[in-house]
Design a protein around this motif. Structure first.
Motif, PDB file in Angstrom:
ATOM      1  N   LEU A   1      58.440  56.000  33.925  1.00 41.75           N
ATOM      2  CA  LEU A   1      57.493  55.150  33.210  1.00 41.75           C
ATOM      3  C   LEU A   1      57.557  55.389  31.708  1.00 41.75           C
ATOM      4  O   LEU A   1      57.458  54.448  30.915  1.00 41.75           O
ATOM      5  CB  LEU A   1      56.077  55.405  33.729  1.00 41.75           C
TER       6      LEU A   1
ATOM      7  N   SER B   1      50.456  58.302  36.381  1.00 39.15           N
ATOM      8  CA  SER B   1      51.592  58.657  37.236  1.00 39.15           C
ATOM      9  C   SER B   1      51.256  59.901  38.050  1.00 39.15           C
ATOM     10  O   SER B   1      50.499  60.769  37.607  1.00 39.15           O
ATOM     11  CB  SER B   1      52.851  58.886  36.400  1.00 39.15           C
TER      12      SER B   1
ATOM     13  N   ASN C   1      49.176  48.090  46.422  1.00 40.64           N
ATOM     14  CA  ASN C   1      50.618  47.943  46.223  1.00 40.64           C
ATOM     15  C   ASN C   1      51.159  46.629  46.773  1.00 40.64           C
ATOM     16  O   ASN C   1      52.071  46.031  46.190  1.00 40.64           O
ATOM     17  CB  ASN C   1      51.360  49.123  46.859  1.00 40.64           C
TER      18      ASN C   1
ATOM     19  N   GLN D   1      59.802  44.676  50.767  1.00 30.82           N
ATOM     20  CA  GLN D   1      60.606  45.207  49.663  1.00 30.82           C
ATOM     21  C   GLN D   1      62.096  45.095  49.975  1.00 30.82           C
ATOM     22  O   GLN D   1      62.908  44.782  49.090  1.00 30.82           O
ATOM     23  CB  GLN D   1      60.237  46.666  49.414  1.00 30.82           C
TER      24      GLN D   1
ATOM     25  N   SER E   1      46.163  52.772  39.530  1.00 27.80           N
ATOM     26  CA  SER E   1      47.482  52.513  40.108  1.00 27.80           C
ATOM     27  C   SER E   1      48.530  52.405  39.006  1.00 27.80           C
ATOM     28  O   SER E   1      48.581  51.408  38.278  1.00 27.80           O
ATOM     29  CB  SER E   1      47.457  51.222  40.933  1.00 27.80           C
ATOM     30  N   SER E   2      49.371  53.416  38.879  1.00 27.06           N
ATOM     31  CA  SER E   2      50.413  53.383  37.849  1.00 27.06           C
ATOM     32  C   SER E   2      51.387  52.236  38.097  1.00 27.06           C
ATOM     33  O   SER E   2      51.880  51.607  37.151  1.00 27.06           O
ATOM     34  CB  SER E   2      51.163  54.718  37.813  1.00 27.06           C
ATOM     35  N   PHE E   3      51.658  51.950  39.360  1.00 30.58           N
ATOM     36  CA  PHE E   3      52.568  50.857  39.716  1.00 30.58           C
ATOM     37  C   PHE E   3      52.029  49.519  39.213  1.00 30.58           C
ATOM     38  O   PHE E   3      52.764  48.704  38.637  1.00 30.58           O
ATOM     39  CB  PHE E   3      52.745  50.843  41.234  1.00 30.58           C
TER      40      PHE E   3
ATOM     41  N   GLU F   1      58.157  60.046  38.500  1.00 28.25           N
ATOM     42  CA  GLU F   1      57.534  58.771  38.144  1.00 28.25           C
ATOM     43  C   GLU F   1      57.167  58.747  36.665  1.00 28.25           C
ATOM     44  O   GLU F   1      57.376  57.735  35.978  1.00 28.25           O
ATOM     45  CB  GLU F   1      56.284  58.548  38.995  1.00 28.25           C
TER      46      GLU F   1
ATOM     47  N   HIS G   1      53.365  44.017  44.701  1.00 28.75           N
ATOM     48  CA  HIS G   1      54.683  43.571  45.157  1.00 28.75           C
ATOM     49  C   HIS G   1      54.733  42.046  45.273  1.00 28.75           C
ATOM     50  O   HIS G   1      55.735  41.418  44.919  1.00 28.75           O
ATOM     51  CB  HIS G   1      55.018  44.199  46.510  1.00 28.75           C
TER      52      HIS G   1
ATOM     53  N   GLN H   1      52.216  49.375  35.375  1.00 27.20           N
ATOM     54  CA  GLN H   1      53.603  49.159  34.953  1.00 27.20           C
ATOM     55  C   GLN H   1      53.979  47.684  35.095  1.00 27.20           C
ATOM     56  O   GLN H   1      54.558  47.079  34.183  1.00 27.20           O
ATOM     57  CB  GLN H   1      54.557  50.003  35.792  1.00 27.20           C
TER      58      GLN H   1
ATOM     59  N   ALA I   1      49.949  53.420  32.631  1.00 24.52           N
ATOM     60  CA  ALA I   1      50.828  53.704  33.770  1.00 24.52           C
ATOM     61  C   ALA I   1      51.339  55.137  33.700  1.00 24.52           C
ATOM     62  O   ALA I   1      51.375  55.848  34.711  1.00 24.52           O
ATOM     63  CB  ALA I   1      51.996  52.717  33.791  1.00 24.52           C
TER      64      ALA I   1
END
Length: 227
Positions: free
Chosen positions: A202, A193, A129, A102, A162-164, A198, A133, A167, A189
């Motif tokens: 979102l 959360s 995640n 990241q 997974s909200s990430f 978060e 990413h 999103q 998402a």
């Protein structure tokens, strides 16, 4: 989130020599973007126990976020390089490679970031995640929608809450002009959360997508490419 900080404040009062209390409070501060407080807590945790990899990683990442927010790019470069020292000490820490990735992505060092995300996936293949990413990286680096979609979908396959991931996929669908699908994914998402901070973030993205969709439909124009 402020309630969580309060809980850890009380825990510090009860057990001030416990490094985990400072570590977890620092993580909450990091999510809330209270970077100075996060750095102080991670440093305190490390002063009690210097052998916790995630405390080193989060401290470094918090310092990087602060440097970038201040546009101190020389300092950000030095902090980014120091991630390698941490990984040399803790070579099997998947989170270390994920956070280093990241950091490199923030510095637009795309190829190096990709190597880090690949290593994180190798060490911890069931962490959604890192796939997300890597999907975001493919979009930023090469505008590779197909590759980005594949990695983000893999994240959702691993963790359907997974909200990430939702999103990221919602944003990708929006870019492709699949507005109804994008809004549905962004709503998921929000639903998944895990913190007030978060959820607010979102929901602001979801609201922007809904407003832009309505305005574009009313005016008969194409949607912008990004949320």
């Amino acid at each position: 989130m402020s309630e969580a900080v309060g809980v850890f404040d009380r825990a510090v009062g009860l057990d001030p020599s416990n490094p985990d209390v400072y570590l977890h409070r620092g993580q909450v501060h990091l999510v809330m973007e209270n970077l100075d407080m996060a750095i102080m807590d991670f440093q305190k945790s490390l002063s009690i126990n210097d052998s916790t990899a995630i405390a080193h990683i989060h401290k470094n990442f918090s310092e990087l976020r602060k440097a970038l927010s201040q546009q101190d790019f020389d300092k950000a470069e030095k902090i980014t390089l120091s991630f390698q020292d941490i990984l040399n000490r803790f070579p099997s820490c998947a989170d270390g490679y994920a956070f280093y990735g990241q950091a490199l992505l923030d510095m637009k060092k795309f190829e190096e970031a990709d190597d880090c995300f690949k290593k994180a996936i190798q060490l911890e293949p069931n962490n959604p995640n890192s796939y997300v990413h890597r999907g975001i990286l493919r979009l930023s680096w090469k505008e590779d929608f197909e590759g980005g979609y594949k990695f983000i979908k893999k994240g959702i396959e691993i963790d359907g809450h997974s909200s990430f991931a939702y999103q990221a996929l919602g944003t990708l669908e929006f870019q492709k002009g699949l507005i109804d699908s994008a809004i549905d994914l962004l709503e998921k998402a929000v639903d998944y959360s895990t913190s007030e901070t978060e959820m607010i973030h979102l929901y602001s993205i979801l609201l922007a997508a809904q407003v832009q969709h309505k305005v574009a439909a009313r005016l008969g124009v194409s949607m912008p490419s990004l949320i």
